[in-house]
Motif scaffolding. Structure first.
Motif, PDB file in Angstrom:
ATOM      1  N   ILE A 306       0.836  -1.212   0.018  1.00  0.00           N
ATOM      2  CA  ILE A 306       0.119  -0.036   0.107  1.00  0.00           C
ATOM      3  C   ILE A 306       1.000   1.318   0.020  1.00  0.00           C
ATOM      4  CG2 ILE A 306      -1.771   1.240   1.455  1.00  0.00           C
ATOM      5  CD1 ILE A 306      -2.638  -1.348   2.429  1.00  0.00           C
ATOM      6  N   GLY A 307       1.946   1.251   0.911  1.00  0.00           N
ATOM      7  CA  GLY A 307       2.895   2.545   0.924  1.00  0.00           C
ATOM      8  C   GLY A 307       3.532   2.773  -0.318  1.00  0.00           C
ATOM      9  N   GLU A 310       1.311   5.568  -2.003  1.00  0.00           N
ATOM     10  CA  GLU A 310       0.814   6.689  -1.042  1.00  0.00           C
ATOM     11  C   GLU A 310       0.224   7.936  -2.011  1.00  0.00           C
ATOM     12  OE1 GLU A 310       2.748   8.186   2.585  1.00  0.00           O
ATOM     13  OE2 GLU A 310       4.187   6.477   2.343  1.00  0.00           O
ATOM     14  N   LEU A 313      -2.764   7.414  -3.236  1.00  0.00           N
ATOM     15  CA  LEU A 313      -3.989   7.409  -2.234  1.00  0.00           C
ATOM     16  C   LEU A 313      -4.230   8.971  -1.910  1.00  0.00           C
ATOM     17  CD1 LEU A 313      -2.830   4.344  -0.079  1.00  0.00           C
ATOM     18  CD2 LEU A 313      -4.983   4.536  -1.106  1.00  0.00           C
ATOM     19  N   SER A 314      -3.183   9.509  -1.716  1.00  0.00           N
ATOM     20  CA  SER A 314      -3.562  10.937  -1.289  1.00  0.00           C
ATOM     21  C   SER A 314      -4.235  11.852  -2.490  1.00  0.00           C
ATOM     22  CB  SER A 314      -2.340  11.591  -1.110  1.00  0.00           C
ATOM     23  OG  SER A 314      -1.616  11.725  -2.182  1.00  0.00           O
ATOM     24  N   VAL A 317      -8.764   9.493  -2.011  1.00  0.00           N
ATOM     25  CA  VAL A 317      -9.008   8.591  -0.774  1.00  0.00           C
ATOM     26  C   VAL A 317     -10.018   7.482  -1.003  1.00  0.00           C
ATOM     27  CG1 VAL A 317      -9.567   9.147   1.595  1.00  0.00           C
ATOM     28  CG2 VAL A 317      -8.490  10.936   0.179  1.00  0.00           C
ATOM     29  N   ALA A 320      -8.679   4.379  -0.707  1.00  0.00           N
ATOM     30  CA  ALA A 320      -8.411   3.620   0.710  1.00  0.00           C
ATOM     31  C   ALA A 320      -9.567   3.169   1.243  1.00  0.00           C
ATOM     32  CB  ALA A 320      -7.890   4.820   1.536  1.00  0.00           C
ATOM     33  N   VAL A 321     -10.648   3.696   1.038  1.00  0.00           N
ATOM     34  CA  VAL A 321     -11.936   3.155   1.676  1.00  0.00           C
ATOM     35  C   VAL A 321     -12.343   1.775   1.088  1.00  0.00           C
ATOM     36  CG1 VAL A 321     -14.512   3.564   1.892  1.00  0.00           C
ATOM     37  CG2 VAL A 321     -12.641   5.559   2.090  1.00  0.00           C
ATOM     38  N   LEU A 322     -12.038   1.529  -0.158  1.00  0.00           N
ATOM     39  CA  LEU A 322     -12.671   0.703  -0.998  1.00  0.00           C
ATOM     40  C   LEU A 322     -11.661  -0.669  -1.068  1.00  0.00           C
ATOM     41  CD1 LEU A 322     -14.360   2.354  -3.956  1.00  0.00           C
ATOM     42  CD2 LEU A 322     -15.496   0.853  -2.364  1.00  0.00           C
ATOM     43  N   MET A 323     -10.167  -0.152  -0.721  1.00  0.00           N
ATOM     44  CA  MET A 323      -9.349  -1.373  -0.774  1.00  0.00           C
ATOM     45  C   MET A 323      -9.548  -2.698   0.082  1.00  0.00           C
ATOM     46  SD  MET A 323      -5.718   0.621   0.507  1.00  0.00           S
ATOM     47  CE  MET A 323      -5.567   0.766   2.303  1.00  0.00           C
TER      48      MET A 323
ATOM     49  N   SER B 303     -15.856  -0.861   4.866  1.00  0.00           N
ATOM     50  CA  SER B 303     -15.476   0.247   4.292  1.00  0.00           C
ATOM     51  C   SER B 303     -16.258   1.557   4.613  1.00  0.00           C
ATOM     52  CB  SER B 303     -15.830  -0.008   2.576  1.00  0.00           C
ATOM     53  OG  SER B 303     -14.953  -0.940   1.980  1.00  0.00           O
ATOM     54  N   ILE B 306     -14.513   3.142   7.342  1.00  0.00           N
ATOM     55  CA  ILE B 306     -13.214   3.798   6.833  1.00  0.00           C
ATOM     56  C   ILE B 306     -14.040   5.072   6.197  1.00  0.00           C
ATOM     57  CG2 ILE B 306     -11.428   3.873   5.281  1.00  0.00           C
ATOM     58  CD1 ILE B 306     -11.544   0.660   5.482  1.00  0.00           C
ATOM     59  N   VAL B 317      -2.107  10.169   4.858  1.00  0.00           N
ATOM     60  CA  VAL B 317      -1.919   9.060   4.257  1.00  0.00           C
ATOM     61  C   VAL B 317      -1.511   7.655   4.841  1.00  0.00           C
ATOM     62  CG1 VAL B 317      -1.691   7.818   1.776  1.00  0.00           C
ATOM     63  CG2 VAL B 317      -2.082  10.307   1.991  1.00  0.00           C
ATOM     64  N   VAL B 321      -2.225   3.650   5.057  1.00  0.00           N
ATOM     65  CA  VAL B 321      -0.951   2.376   4.609  1.00  0.00           C
ATOM     66  C   VAL B 321      -1.235   1.350   5.907  1.00  0.00           C
ATOM     67  CG1 VAL B 321       1.421   2.026   4.623  1.00  0.00           C
ATOM     68  CG2 VAL B 321       0.431   4.076   3.584  1.00  0.00           C
ATOM     69  N   MET B 323      -3.671   0.993   8.261  1.00  0.00           N
ATOM     70  CA  MET B 323      -4.840   0.315   8.672  1.00  0.00           C
ATOM     71  C   MET B 323      -5.218  -0.958   8.717  1.00  0.00           C
ATOM     72  SD  MET B 323      -7.920   2.261   6.612  1.00  0.00           S
ATOM     73  CE  MET B 323      -7.814   1.806   4.728  1.00  0.00           C
ATOM     74  N   TRP B 384       9.114   4.376  10.216  1.00  0.00           N
ATOM     75  CA  TRP B 384       8.519   4.368   8.997  1.00  0.00           C
ATOM     76  C   TRP B 384       7.987   5.695   8.426  1.00  0.00           C
ATOM     77  CZ3 TRP B 384       4.792   0.158   6.612  1.00  0.00           C
ATOM     78  CH2 TRP B 384       4.869   0.393   5.232  1.00  0.00           C
TER      79      TRP B 384
END
Lengths: 452, 452
Positions: A306-307, A310, A313-314, A317, A320-323, B303, B306, B317, B321, B323, B384
């Protein structure tokens, strides 16, 4: 199959706990004497450490050995810690040899020596014979209390012989073993034949030849499968040259089957089938920590994936909610395939010969289901975030992940088996790692290519 | 316990598939005749649909009935679809009554009527008696082939009676049942006693009184536990008034135990223990779709949680990563507790009486482990993302989630059991829902309060 909430054992346990709470020791002792060793074993496993110790001290000493055999390894170790050497010695005094062999292997070595010393010569030699086989083989499961007869004698002679033996005929004897002069196994004489045929018939005429003897080095799981396949009550165990060594009875096989089932079920959560429900907190914490640590490593791997995205994702958003949905659908679909494959291996039904057929079928099932659910998720996600692009992206990612899940779930267990890793233990963690990594990578990777 | 990769069955399966590939039907038939019904059943389950059908047509018709009994429900239905009514009728001809009862319940109803019509009057009446009990009870498991004797006769008389019966004594008979004039159960006479005692003794002197009869309405799981506890080979089944109805033999109990284990293992992935590894693709897809749908609903719930923190996520962000780690640690820890509790219930060791002790222990273990791993995760995450705030946040969220996981894992299975939901099936989904929701809510909620 559901279990009744109000079992008779539960009521007994309740009564015993009530009695204990009121301090009526004599009454508790009387209740305990009315129970079979297996019932007391079950009850001990249901009790927290403190109460368990109290009950253990009230148990009739004659039953100690049987009970120690029946509880799980962990509970056994805890109970033995509360016994002095003389008590352990007494507990082993009236056990069958196969049971004694099981128990001796789990005693502290100082006590083992004492137990061996206390045996008479013949019993010690026979115990050493049983101990020379691994616990996981037919040899480790067998007992030496066989009653043997010669093929040339008549049934009448056999009956007279058995009457002379009297109480030395084990009460669970269902058949006698027919051997020749040098103890080579020839066949079995079922008691049901012995009592229903003409007493003038010879053993040779009345015996069955269709019972294959079990080699002492056959794994216990194979022994169990054979007992199941042929509805066997007891079977002869032989050495490489076909000499009769002992017999295996179905009650020991039932334990093997029960443990096999528990191993699969408990293994998936990283637990052993010998786990004590009321193990000491520190011991439990230490063992569980290992499993949590392994899983944490895989979780960090997923986070690292995921990182890598980033920046994407930024910007969006919604990703991030759906992943988690993408990862979860792959994990669930994969674990269904994995479960099917692990059971197939355990039952000897899945091998390198037919894994391709399973893979193709699971790929077809996974693809179809991924299409169905990709559409559903796409519609909901698209409506939620008002974006066709996100809808298309998540549909694609779910399809990719579920296809990977089908492949991993089908093939991984056999691969692990081949390299000597227990799929019941490692399969689930590894599968989740794959579906997490693939899920996040596919979803966020596609997004950074096409969305941002 | 690991299973050997090169089992004898695997080699046979290989040989059979090679033979089939080369089209040598006669050779395949010969190989099949050397196998027990259970081995053929196992082999059929290992084969994809096409090959399965070919083999099924080669099987000796006399074995058809036994094999149909031994395969899983799904495979049975598929095999029966390839048979005409006359073949099904022939297959049921030489089955024991308990087996016939099992099979009849799973035949299409048109065939059932034909099978019933083909029976002679006595056999039909007895079959109807067995069918009147549910499959999940002792009555549904019992066979009617008991051999009974009166207490007042001598063993010599019993032996002569058995010789007259000859082949009518079932070969798996290990004991006779002692009844009085109105068929009330009194005790058992083990064959091992019959053959080893003085023939002048009466049955009353030689019989054992310590075998409790099994009530016909006892659930099969209880029957299995009793067989295990007392190492029983066969046991009498009685009605409410204590009249002998039939007997249960250990081979049927083994099937119950095997199914119990598979139910727990398969249930966790939303599969039935009757699942066919090579079920048709469309049927598999439909069944699996349901499970995926249920899990999708819980994933959307996560979701949605989130989604409540989109603003927070868009600012930091790193939260997106990290959560999954919070959710995952709770899920793993909770599933360990859940597994322990489900096994405890299945073995009758966990009830409302001792769930509090389990809860306290699991809370202690969970808290300790959460502290250990919260620190580890905090250090790694803090380094990190170069943020003490994130380190503290994730540590707090993991601790909260693991404590919730311990509570849910301990208490949920008994709650489900009480409201009549199978914890082996629903436990895992519900637990994951809790740990996902609590994990995301705690982590993102704390972040939006203290970080943003």
């Amino acid at each position: 199959m559901s279990t009744p909430t109000e079992s008779s054992e539960e009521t007994r346990l309740q009564r015993l706990q009530d009695i204990l709470a009121s301090g009526a020791v004599r009454e508790a002792t009387r209740l305990l004497r009315s129970l079979a060793p297996a019932e007391i074993a079950n009850m001990l496993e249901s009790l927290p450490a403190g109460e368990r110790e109290i009950i253990w001290n009230l148990v009739d000493e004659e039953q100690d050995g049987q009970i120690l055999l029946l509880v799980t390894d962990e509970v056994r170790a805890a109970l033995i810690r509360h016994m002095d050497n003389a008590e352990v010695l007494a507990a082993t005094a009236n056990l069958d040899l196969d049971d004694l062999a099981d128990l001796v292997q789990q005693l502290p070595s100082a006590i083992t020596a004492e137990v061996m010393d206390a045996l008479d010569d013949q019993r010690r030699k026979r115990l050493e014979a049983v101990l020379s086989y691994s616990e996981d083989t037919a040899g480790g499961l067998m007992n030496l209390d066989t009653v043997t007869v010669r093929p040339e004698v008549t049934l009448d002679v056999v009956l007279r012989y058995l009457r002379r033996l009297g109480d030395n005929v084990p009460s669970d004897t269902d058949k006698l073993f027919v051997v020749n002069r040098d103890d080579s196994y020839l066949g079995v004489l079922r008691l049901s034949q012995l009592v229903s045929r003409n007493p003038e018939d010879t053993v040779a005429e009345a015996m069955s030849l269709n019972m294959q003897p079990i080699r002492a080095d056959l794994p216990t799981t194979e022994v169990a499968r054979r007992f199941e396949a042929y509805d066997i009550l007891s079977a002869p165990v032989v050495d490489d040259e076909g000499h009769l060594l002992g017999r295996i009875t179905v009650d020991d096989v039932i334990d093997v089957i029960r443990e096999e089932g528990e191993h699969q079920f408990m293994g998936r959560a990283g637990l052993s089938e010998e786990e004590d429900m009321f193990a000491p907190v520190l011991a439990s914490t230490r063992r569980r920590a290992l499993w949590l640590g392994i899983n944490l490593a895989t979780a960090f791997l997923a986070s690292w994936v995921i990182g890598q995205f980033e920046e994407t994702l930024s910007k969006v958003v919604a990703l991030a909610v759906l992943m988690p949905i993408v990862a979860s659908m792959g994990g669930i679909a994969g674990s269904q395939t994995l479960t099917l494959a692990i059971r197939g291996i355990a039952l000897g039904q899945l091998s390198s010969k037919n894994v391709r057929a399973l893979l193709l079928k699971e790929l077809a099932v996974g693809s179809l289901n991924s299409l169905i659910w990709a559409v559903v998720v796409a519609v909901i996600a698209g409506a939620w975030f008002q974006s066709t692009a996100i809808a298309v992206l998540i549909a694609a990612a779910i399809t990719i992940n579920m296809v990977f899940a089908a492949v991993t779930g089908s093939v991984l267990p056999l691969l692990l088996e081949r390299v000597g890793i227990d799929p019941a233990l490692a399969g689930s963690v590894l599968l989740t790692t794959v579906t997490d990594v693939v899920g996040f990578f596919a979803f966020l990777g596609l997004a950074s290519l096409f969305l941002v």
